[in-house]
Design an enzyme around this catalytic site. Structure first.
Site, mmCIF file in Angstrom:
data_model
loop_
_atom_site.group_PDB
_atom_site.id
_atom_site.type_symbol
_atom_site.label_atom_id
_atom_site.label_comp_id
_atom_site.label_asym_id
_atom_site.label_seq_id
_atom_site.Cartn_x
_atom_site.Cartn_y
_atom_site.Cartn_z
ATOM 1 N N ASP A 32 0.860 -1.189 0.000
ATOM 2 C CA ASP A 32 0.000 0.000 0.000
ATOM 3 C C ASP A 32 0.905 1.251 0.000
ATOM 4 O O ASP A 32 1.719 1.418 0.915
ATOM 5 C CB ASP A 32 -0.876 -0.044 1.270
ATOM 6 C CG ASP A 32 -1.797 1.159 1.388
ATOM 7 O OD1 ASP A 32 -1.709 2.072 0.543
ATOM 8 O OD2 ASP A 32 -2.598 1.177 2.354
ATOM 9 N N GLU A 84 29.865 5.980 5.876
ATOM 10 C CA GLU A 84 29.882 4.547 6.169
ATOM 11 C C GLU A 84 29.872 3.776 4.850
ATOM 12 O O GLU A 84 29.711 2.562 4.846
ATOM 13 C CB GLU A 84 28.701 4.173 7.054
ATOM 14 C CG GLU A 84 27.343 4.495 6.485
ATOM 15 C CD GLU A 84 26.230 4.271 7.499
ATOM 16 O OE1 GLU A 84 25.756 5.262 8.063
ATOM 17 O OE2 GLU A 84 25.841 3.119 7.724
ATOM 18 N N CYS A 116 25.987 6.221 10.903
ATOM 19 C CA CYS A 116 25.477 7.567 10.581
ATOM 20 C C CYS A 116 26.017 8.655 11.516
ATOM 21 O O CYS A 116 25.615 9.813 11.422
ATOM 22 C CB CYS A 116 23.960 7.570 10.608
ATOM 23 S SG CYS A 116 23.248 6.305 9.566
ATOM 24 N N THR A 159 13.922 2.770 2.674
ATOM 25 C CA THR A 159 14.709 3.703 3.502
ATOM 26 C C THR A 159 16.126 3.863 2.935
ATOM 27 O O THR A 159 17.071 4.073 3.668
ATOM 28 C CB THR A 159 14.738 3.265 4.985
ATOM 29 O OG1 THR A 159 15.373 1.991 5.107
ATOM 30 C CG2 THR A 159 13.348 3.168 5.570
ATOM 31 N N SER A 209 16.714 -1.740 15.509
ATOM 32 C CA SER A 209 17.523 -0.532 15.275
ATOM 33 C C SER A 209 16.760 0.730 15.721
ATOM 34 O O SER A 209 17.365 1.691 16.190
ATOM 35 C CB SER A 209 17.956 -0.426 13.807
ATOM 36 O OG SER A 209 16.870 -0.093 12.967
ATOM 37 N N HIS A 246 18.541 12.655 13.596
ATOM 38 C CA HIS A 246 18.950 11.772 12.499
ATOM 39 C C HIS A 246 17.684 11.244 11.816
ATOM 40 O O HIS A 246 16.752 10.799 12.489
ATOM 41 C CB HIS A 246 19.791 10.629 13.073
ATOM 42 C CG HIS A 246 20.036 9.535 12.077
ATOM 43 N ND1 HIS A 246 20.588 9.781 10.839
ATOM 44 C CD2 HIS A 246 19.786 8.189 12.114
ATOM 45 C CE1 HIS A 246 20.681 8.646 10.169
ATOM 46 N NE2 HIS A 246 20.199 7.672 10.913
ATOM 47 N N LYS A 255 9.251 9.856 15.965
ATOM 48 C CA LYS A 255 9.414 8.921 17.099
ATOM 49 C C LYS A 255 10.458 9.488 18.069
ATOM 50 O O LYS A 255 10.316 9.387 19.286
ATOM 51 C CB LYS A 255 9.884 7.549 16.602
ATOM 52 C CG LYS A 255 8.852 6.757 15.799
ATOM 53 C CD LYS A 255 9.485 5.449 15.330
ATOM 54 C CE LYS A 255 8.644 4.691 14.328
ATOM 55 N NZ LYS A 255 7.484 4.007 14.877
ATOM 56 N N SER A 332 24.350 3.670 14.023
ATOM 57 C CA SER A 332 24.122 2.300 14.482
ATOM 58 C C SER A 332 25.418 1.669 14.959
ATOM 59 O O SER A 332 26.504 2.054 14.538
ATOM 60 C CB SER A 332 23.548 1.466 13.341
ATOM 61 O OG SER A 332 22.219 1.834 13.114
HETATM 62 N N1 CAA Z 1 -0.778 2.985 5.792
HETATM 63 C C1 CAA Z 1 -0.170 3.824 6.666
HETATM 64 N N2 CAA Z 1 0.823 3.414 7.506
HETATM 65 C C2 CAA Z 1 1.208 2.130 7.436
HETATM 66 C C3 CAA Z 1 0.620 1.213 6.549
HETATM 67 C C4 CAA Z 1 -0.421 1.678 5.686
HETATM 68 N N3 CAA Z 1 -1.035 0.874 4.817
HETATM 69 N N4 CAA Z 1 1.223 0.021 6.721
HETATM 70 C C5 CAA Z 1 2.164 0.176 7.692
HETATM 71 N N5 CAA Z 1 2.159 1.460 8.122
HETATM 72 C C6 CAA Z 1 3.026 2.083 9.133
HETATM 73 C C7 CAA Z 1 3.250 1.204 10.340
HETATM 74 O O1 CAA Z 1 2.210 1.349 11.292
HETATM 75 C C8 CAA Z 1 4.571 1.749 10.836
HETATM 76 O O2 CAA Z 1 4.400 2.970 11.515
HETATM 77 P P1 CAA Z 1 4.764 3.071 13.087
HETATM 78 O O3 CAA Z 1 6.214 2.697 13.183
HETATM 79 O O4 CAA Z 1 4.503 4.496 13.431
HETATM 80 O O5 CAA Z 1 3.874 2.107 13.773
HETATM 81 C C9 CAA Z 1 5.320 2.089 9.543
HETATM 82 O O6 CAA Z 1 4.312 2.196 8.534
HETATM 83 C C10 CAA Z 1 6.311 1.028 9.122
HETATM 84 O O7 CAA Z 1 5.658 -0.203 9.122
HETATM 85 P P2 CAA Z 1 6.406 -1.528 9.582
HETATM 86 O O8 CAA Z 1 7.123 -1.296 10.860
HETATM 87 O O9 CAA Z 1 5.434 -2.654 9.526
HETATM 88 O O10 CAA Z 1 7.464 -1.646 8.370
HETATM 89 P P3 CAA Z 1 8.594 -2.691 8.129
HETATM 90 O O11 CAA Z 1 8.457 -3.896 9.001
HETATM 91 O O12 CAA Z 1 8.606 -2.901 6.667
HETATM 92 O O13 CAA Z 1 9.950 -1.961 8.589
HETATM 93 C C11 CAA Z 1 11.668 -0.366 8.884
HETATM 94 C C12 CAA Z 1 10.178 -0.576 8.601
HETATM 95 C C13 CAA Z 1 12.051 -1.090 10.181
HETATM 96 C C14 CAA Z 1 11.927 1.120 9.043
HETATM 97 C C15 CAA Z 1 12.484 -0.950 7.686
HETATM 98 O O14 CAA Z 1 12.232 -0.179 6.534
HETATM 99 C C16 CAA Z 1 13.982 -0.995 7.956
HETATM 100 O O15 CAA Z 1 14.502 -1.996 8.449
HETATM 101 N N6 CAA Z 1 14.734 0.108 7.583
HETATM 102 C C17 CAA Z 1 16.185 0.171 7.803
HETATM 103 C C18 CAA Z 1 16.561 0.379 9.267
HETATM 104 C C19 CAA Z 1 16.342 1.780 9.773
HETATM 105 O O16 CAA Z 1 16.125 2.720 9.030
HETATM 106 N N7 CAA Z 1 16.402 1.909 11.097
HETATM 107 C C20 CAA Z 1 16.243 3.215 11.738
HETATM 108 C C21 CAA Z 1 16.984 3.298 13.047
HETATM 109 S S1 CAA Z 1 18.714 2.881 12.810
HETATM 110 C C22 CAA Z 1 19.359 4.264 12.101
HETATM 111 O O17 CAA Z 1 18.755 5.282 12.105
HETATM 112 C C23 CAA Z 1 20.674 4.180 11.440
HETATM 113 C C24 CAA Z 1 20.459 4.188 9.979
HETATM 114 O O18 CAA Z 1 20.430 5.216 9.328
HETATM 115 C C25 CAA Z 1 20.241 2.897 9.331
#
Ligand code: CAA
Length: 416
Positions: A32, A84, A116, A159, A209, A246, A255, A332
């Protein structure tokens, strides 16, 4: 603040000339589109071609910062590239950038790596170098440059992103003063995100993370509060004009702001609690307005908090000059810092030099198929002797290009 002020005298962004719409990517992945656009908070994602690398992005950002603010390259005495996604296990990106920008040989030049957090480490090191008196009137050029790659069809794919932010750090800066006292640090060994030597793609435990990021924020805030002593009232969120975090994806900044309020209040805030309305209003006032560039560029790893800073500065109105704001960098693995700063009177007059939106507007939109072809070509563009980094093949121009590796030596050429 001390009598000598140190901070950001110039800043500029440079990113690849291509992007993909997140809604189109979501559709191609059977997701979606609201999940990527609202749930994660990304509208577009910058896509690197095989002719973009950490060096080309860093050099172009550095060139823009020096030119837009009229900084003489001869005045640079320290050059740090935080990344990185370096291009060599031994040779720093910074030394290529040093040559390409024509910086003086009497210059301390190195690369910093802590996911980062690398560029923030460079920034605070530059502040210490100037405050110690060792800079002798010279300036530091700190460049955050990265290409975020999780791989096609992974949870991390939405991301990704690519780009660089360059900053000149000097005494008596024209844009931002960094507070030499009000900063907090945090380090803890965690396996939330890493990239083994054998891989171009990051390994990540995504949801963990996010927890590590928020814990690091709490740790930095505790350290900052201890160091603040009698200045503790200055940490109050309501005293801050902006809270910049960040931004691996823009929802993460929201968040982080929620956690920021929780540490200030000294207790968790659940969805049904009365403070939620105040936190939501605070996000709308202090966080959301400065995420518009991150929404269009995606994750640029170590530069992402500084892209939010650039957004804040380009929209600064003169009435808000001199107000304090916070900068939070998370790397990280993990290392983090929370730094307080304030804008300098007159900073708002640089809005035109600061605005990267004309360059973002001029980017080429890619189909998902074209984006996938670029990602696949990038995987092999570093190989010795390959012709995959041919600018004509990818219709790249008007910028510095990586043009391949010949005899194990990386080649860089400006292509008009
Ligand atoms: N409509 C609106 N919102 C929706 C939706 C829909 N149809 N479906 C899902 N969402 C929302 C969820 O509710 C969630 O929001 P909340 O967190 O506010 O609850 C959001 O969309 C993401 O959904 P999921 O958590 O289910 O998504 P996912 O399991 O695919 O994972 C992620 C998301 C963890 C960010 C993934 O993209 C990821 O692993 N990214 C890389 C790691 C990362 O960026 N980590 C950040 C912290 S570490 C860091 O910052 C260092 C760095 O740069 C890497």
């Amino acid at each position: 603040m001390s009598a000598v002020t140190v901070g950001i005298d110039a800043i500029a962004f440079h990113g690849p000339g291509a992007y993909v719409e997140m809604a189109a990517l979501a559709e191609a992945r059977g997701v979606d589109p609201a999940k990527y656009v609202r749930g994660i908070g990304q509208r577009q994602m910058a896509v690197a071609t095989p002719c973009d690398d950490t060096v080309t992005l860093a050099t172009e950002a550095g060139r823009k910062a020096l030119e837009a603010f009229g900084v003489d390259p001869a005045s640079i005495g320290t050059l740090v590239v935080g990344t990185e996604t370096g291009v060599d296990h031994s040779k720093p990106c910074a030394v290529y950038v040093h040559e390409l920008l024509g910086l003086p040989t009497a210059c301390r030049t190195f690369e910093t790596k802590h996911a980062c957090f690398g560029a923030m480490a460079g920034l605070t090191t530059a502040m210490d170098w100037i405050l110690s008196g060792r800079a002798n009137g010279r300036k530091a050029l700190i460049i955050a440059s990265d290409i975020a790659r999780y791989g096609l069809r992974t949870a991390g794919e939405p991301t990704q992103g690519a780009g660089a932010v360059a900053m000149v750090i000097s005494a008596n800066p024209r844009l931002v003063e960094l507070d030499p006292v009000l900063s907090g640090d945090y380090t803890r060994q965690v396996m939330d995100f890493w990239r083994p030597l054998y891989s171009k793609y990051a390994q990540v435990d995504g949801h963990y993370s996010i927890d590590c990021y928020l814990d690091a924020f709490s740790g930095c805030w505790e350290d900052l509060r201890e160091r603040a002593g009698e200045r503790v009232a200055e940490l109050d969120i309501t005293a801050l004009d902006a809270c910049l975090y960040h931004v691996p994806f823009t929802k993460m900044a929201k968040k982080a702001h929620h956690r920021h309020w929780e540490v200030q209040l000294g207790r968790p805030v659940a969805r049904e609690d009365p403070e939620v309305a105040q936190i939501t209003a605070s996000q709308a006032e202090r966080v959301q307005p400065w995420l518009s560039l991150n929404e269009r560029v995606g994750n640029i790893y170590t530069g992402s908090v500084f892209l939010a800073l650039l957004d804040y500065l380009r929209r600064l109105d003169p009435e808000r000059e001199g107000r304090a704001f916070s900068l939070f960098s998370y790397g990280s693995g993990c290392g983090a810092a929370l730094q307080l700063a304030r804008t300098v009177p007159g900073a708002a007059s640089f809005a035109a030099q600061l605005d990267p939106t004309p360059d973002l507007d001029a980017r080429k939109e890619l189909t998902v198929e074209a984006y996938e072809a670029l990602c696949e070509a990038c995987e092999r563009a570093d190989e010795n002797g390959t012709e995959l980094a041919d600018p004509a093949r990818w219709e790249v121009g008007g910028t510095l290009c990586y043009t391949g590796t010949v005899d194990h030596r990386r080649q860089y050429t400006r292509v008009d």
